[in-house]
Design a protein around this motif. Structure first.
Motif, mmCIF file in Angstrom:
data_model
loop_
_atom_site.group_PDB
_atom_site.id
_atom_site.type_symbol
_atom_site.label_atom_id
_atom_site.label_comp_id
_atom_site.label_asym_id
_atom_site.label_seq_id
_atom_site.Cartn_x
_atom_site.Cartn_y
_atom_site.Cartn_z
ATOM 1 N N PRO A 187 -9.534 -3.593 6.985
ATOM 2 C CA PRO A 187 -10.095 -4.772 6.346
ATOM 3 C C PRO A 187 -9.448 -6.374 6.401
ATOM 4 C CG PRO A 187 -9.849 -2.708 4.849
ATOM 5 C CD PRO A 187 -8.892 -2.824 5.971
ATOM 6 N N ALA A 224 0.707 -1.045 0.116
ATOM 7 C CA ALA A 224 -0.089 0.004 -0.005
ATOM 8 C C ALA A 224 0.941 1.192 -0.125
ATOM 9 C CB ALA A 224 -0.972 0.077 1.309
ATOM 10 N N ARG A 274 -3.512 6.015 5.894
ATOM 11 C CA ARG A 274 -4.200 5.396 4.779
ATOM 12 C C ARG A 274 -4.053 3.783 4.704
ATOM 13 N NH1 ARG A 274 -6.687 7.007 -0.165
ATOM 14 N NH2 ARG A 274 -7.872 5.372 -0.717
ATOM 15 N N SER A 312 -7.013 1.202 4.730
ATOM 16 C CA SER A 312 -7.853 0.472 4.029
ATOM 17 C C SER A 312 -7.067 -0.808 3.643
ATOM 18 C CB SER A 312 -7.701 1.543 2.393
ATOM 19 O OG SER A 312 -6.730 2.280 2.648
ATOM 20 N N VAL A 313 -6.253 -1.099 4.304
ATOM 21 C CA VAL A 313 -5.491 -2.357 3.947
ATOM 22 C C VAL A 313 -5.334 -3.071 5.344
ATOM 23 C CG1 VAL A 313 -3.511 -3.664 3.642
ATOM 24 C CG2 VAL A 313 -4.159 -1.742 2.159
#
Lengths: 291, 412
Positions: A205, A188, A197, A201-202
């Motif tokens: 999840p 990422a 971020r 987002s990684v």
């Protein structure tokens, strides 16, 4: 072949039998009983009267209840939210440190369980007591005024609930974080994402199964809290658990207590169904989504 | 004009291990550049320092004239293809490819356009909504390439991208990578331990060992003119002879007085154990008395039943065939000469029906021109280990990564 299949099915049945009996006798039947008692009248001696009535259901509409139900839900939600908020960075850290240090830290997470739950809650009562150490220390540091009460309010209940439930949030989230492939974070960042971020987002999840488990493990027991609000809470921080106890032991109105219990059971089902629906969605083939 | 990508005296230590030992190298724009070496040679560390995941202890890294040494990874205009692809498992292939563009806050229209162009490039438009665990290894590889390329990086870093694939797929992906490099026209920095991959793809290769660049050059330069015995052993197959440099070859003796007294300093005689003296081209002007390795590639050796005609600068040895392997297009022989087991590859050209092939146990002649051997300095004792390896352990076919374990053994 068919001759062998039969005894196999029979032994399988034999092996699973005890757990079914256990579940049936100690969970399903009592739950059905609780739901059934709700529809029985109470008798003046604290027992269950004869016949069927909707009286209890009507009293659940008592204007006192919505406030308590609402408080129970938001206290539990707040506990769950804060526990997950504290447990997630902690689990991230736990899964990144050296295995040696990790062992010690995990031991510290589990350590509170070596002492009885009741003793720990009483210890908090001592700590938060107007003459307790914590109170004196905070007053001395001029962080609170001498007449602020640390005990017998919603804040105290929330504090002790978070303290109690935190390990139940850390363990499942840690279990997920430990399996997380941290090269994905590098990927990422490589694609231009900053640390935050990449985390959102990684990493999040990636550990969602752990987060969902932590949610259930904290939220459901919190809904049924009784001891904590009873010991460190006051009349303004009562939860459903306390009301059920009060109906049972003080008012000696069993149908009423059963009604509240049944309501709680249904309330617990809601987040469980929601979570299992979420899990199903995760495993289902992805549907076509836009940008 | 300064170079496009430069490592300037870059060092990185992990405790006592020198992962990168004063490395300086530069890469040209648009080049396919490979870092090749056994595991633990520091090639991945160099790549990770370029990506920004590690920072060098000393030295600078320059990209297009800009010092990027202290820039965090997410601000560098380089993208990596990871060994395990590192696709985000919770996102569809479409969303995986769009990740970088979304982070960069491109417009929705722009994202859609570029992602779809990439999907077309990797021919996976119809699978865009699958999750990474629903596709095969080769497809993951292609998605990883697309996810990196869609950001239009200045340099694409590839960290052993084919290591997780089986042989067939690896060969296909080699061709695809080459095509993609031609189409994208950006600089590729490729890290691998597989000499076959590096040789077939690269414009230039840096062979690395113990944190240092052992040799830098085109694949042909590295294969045909290895600078050290490590490079000779690691790249391709070779025969080593352990010898001592003797006097330069006296041309008069060979040309029988046709020329005046000329001592050709370019060729030296080598004294090798119990073998007859050999001749070797001595371009490095290695002094008399030095211990060297003579390295001769198997395909440079000729094998024959009859004694070849004696000519200047041609070495001849007599030995016994110990093994023969017929490989269709070529035959491999192992010939015992004294303490040496020499590997020879003979390319088949014309097939004669009446040809009597050389068989096991036959006495044969081996010959090669002095120009085809290399004298390589023995600069460390570790190289002794290279000698003890049977030639066949140092790379069977160019595609197999066989030399890696051999070379690692050599370092310990």
């Amino acid at each position: 072949m068919s001759g062998r299949a039969k005894p196999r099915a029979w032994t399988e049945w034999l092996v699973t039998m005890p757990s079914f009996v256990w579940l049936g006798l100690l969970f399903i039947i009592p739950t059905v009983l609780v739901f059934a008692i709700t529809f029985r009248p109470s008798d003046p001696y604290g027992g269950i009267g004869a016949g069927w009535t909707l009286e209890t259901l009507k009293t659940l509409g008592n204007p006192n209840y919505p406030a308590i139900v609402w408080r129970t839900i938001w206290m539990s939600a707040l506990t769950t939210g804060l526990c997950i908020l504290l447990a997630t960075p902690m689990s991230y850290y736990l899964s990144r440190v050296s295995p040696r240090l990790r062992q010690w830290l995990l031991l510290l997470v589990i350590l509170p369980f070596w002492t009885s739950f009741l003793v720990r809650v009483f210890a908090w009562k001592v700590l938060l007591h107007p003459d307790g150490f914590l109170k004196h220390a905070l007053v001395w540091l001029h962080l609170i005024s001498p007449d602020t009460s640390l005990l017998y309010n919603a804040g105290a209940v929330l504090l002790v609930m978070i303290y109690t439930e935190l390990p139940f949030a850390i363990l499942p989230i840690y279990a997920a974080a430990e399996k997380f492939d941290y090269r994905l974070i590098e990927a990422a960042k490589d694609l231009g994402a900053g640390s935050f971020r990449a985390f959102v987002s990684v990493f999040l999840p990636g550990i969602r199964v752990g987060l969902l488990t932590a949610f259930l493990m904290v939220f459901i027991p919190s809904l049924g809290s009784y001891v904590i609000p009873d010991i460190v809470g006051g009349p303004t921080s009562e939860m459903i658990g306390n009301k059920i106890a009060q109906r049972t032991f003080v008012d000696r109105n069993l149908p009423h207590a059963a009604g509240l219990s049944a309501f709680l059971s249904v309330a617990v089902l809601v987040p469980m169904v929601a979570v299992s629906a979420l899990r199903r969605k995760n495993t289902r083939a992805p549907n076509e989504e836009g940008v | 004009m300064s170079e496009f990508l430069e490592f300037v005296d870059v060092s990185k230590n992990y405790g006592a291990i020198k992962a990168s030992d004063h490395v300086s190298l530069s890469v040209k724009q648009g080049e396919f550049f490979s870092l090749l070496g056994p595991s633990g040679c520091g090639k991945t560390t160099l790549l990770r320092m370029l990506a920004g995941f590690e920072s060098p202890d000393s030295g600078r890294i320059l990209l297009d004239g800009q010092d990027i040494t202290d820039i965090p990874p997410y601000q560098r205009k380089v993208n990596t293809i990871f060994q395990n692809y590192a696709l985000f498992p919770h996102l569809s292939l479409w969303d995986n490819i769009a990740f970088g563009l979304r982070v960069a806050k491109c417009s929705k229209k722009d994202i859609k356009e570029r992602v779809e162009k990439m999907l077309a490039l990797i021919q996976m438009e119809d699978q865009a909504w699958k999750k990474p665990d629903q596709i095969s290894g080769g497809q993951k590889q292609r998605v990883a390439i697309a996810r990196a390329l869609v950001n239009q990086p200045r340099v694409l870093l590839l960290d052993e991208p084919l290591a997780a694939l089986d042989l067939k797929l690896r060969q296909r992906m080699l061709i695809e990578l080459d095509l993609i490099h031609d189409q994208a026209g950006i600089t590729f920095l490729y890290v691998t331990h597989d000499q076959g991959e590096a040789m077939s793809l690269s414009d230039r290769i840096a062979v690395m060992r113990s944190g240092r660049v052992e040799q830098l050059g085109t694949p042909a330069q590295i294969y045909e003119a290895p600078r050290t015995s490590f490079v000779a052993a690691f790249i391709g197959d070779t025969n080593f002879f352990d010898g001592t440099v003797a006097e330069p070859v006296d041309q008069r003796a060979i040309l029988r007085g046709m020329l005046p007294a000329v001592v050709d300093k370019d060729y030296s005689r080598l004294v090798i154990g119990d073998l007859p003296d050999l001749e070797c081209f001595n371009d490095k002007q290695i002094k008399q008395g030095e211990h060297v390795f003579l390295s001769v590639r198997p395909e440079k050796l000729s094998i024959s039943r009859e004694e070849p005609e004696r000519r200047p600068h041609v070495n001849m040895l007599r030995g016994t065939v110990e093994d023969v392997i017929y490989l269709g297009s070529q035959t491999k022989y192992w010939v015992r000469v004294g303490e040496y087991r020499i590997s020879i590859v003979r390319q088949h050209t014309r097939f004669f029906l009446d040809e009597k092939p050389i068989k096991w146990g036959e006495e044969v002649w081996i010959s090669w021109h002095a120009d085809d051997g290399f004298m390589l300095e023995k600069y460390s004792e570790q190289d002794e280990n290279l000698l003890r390896l049977p030639p066949e352990a140092v790379g069977e076919t160019p595609v197999e990564p066989a030399p890696a374990p051999a070379a690692e053994e050599a370092r310990t």
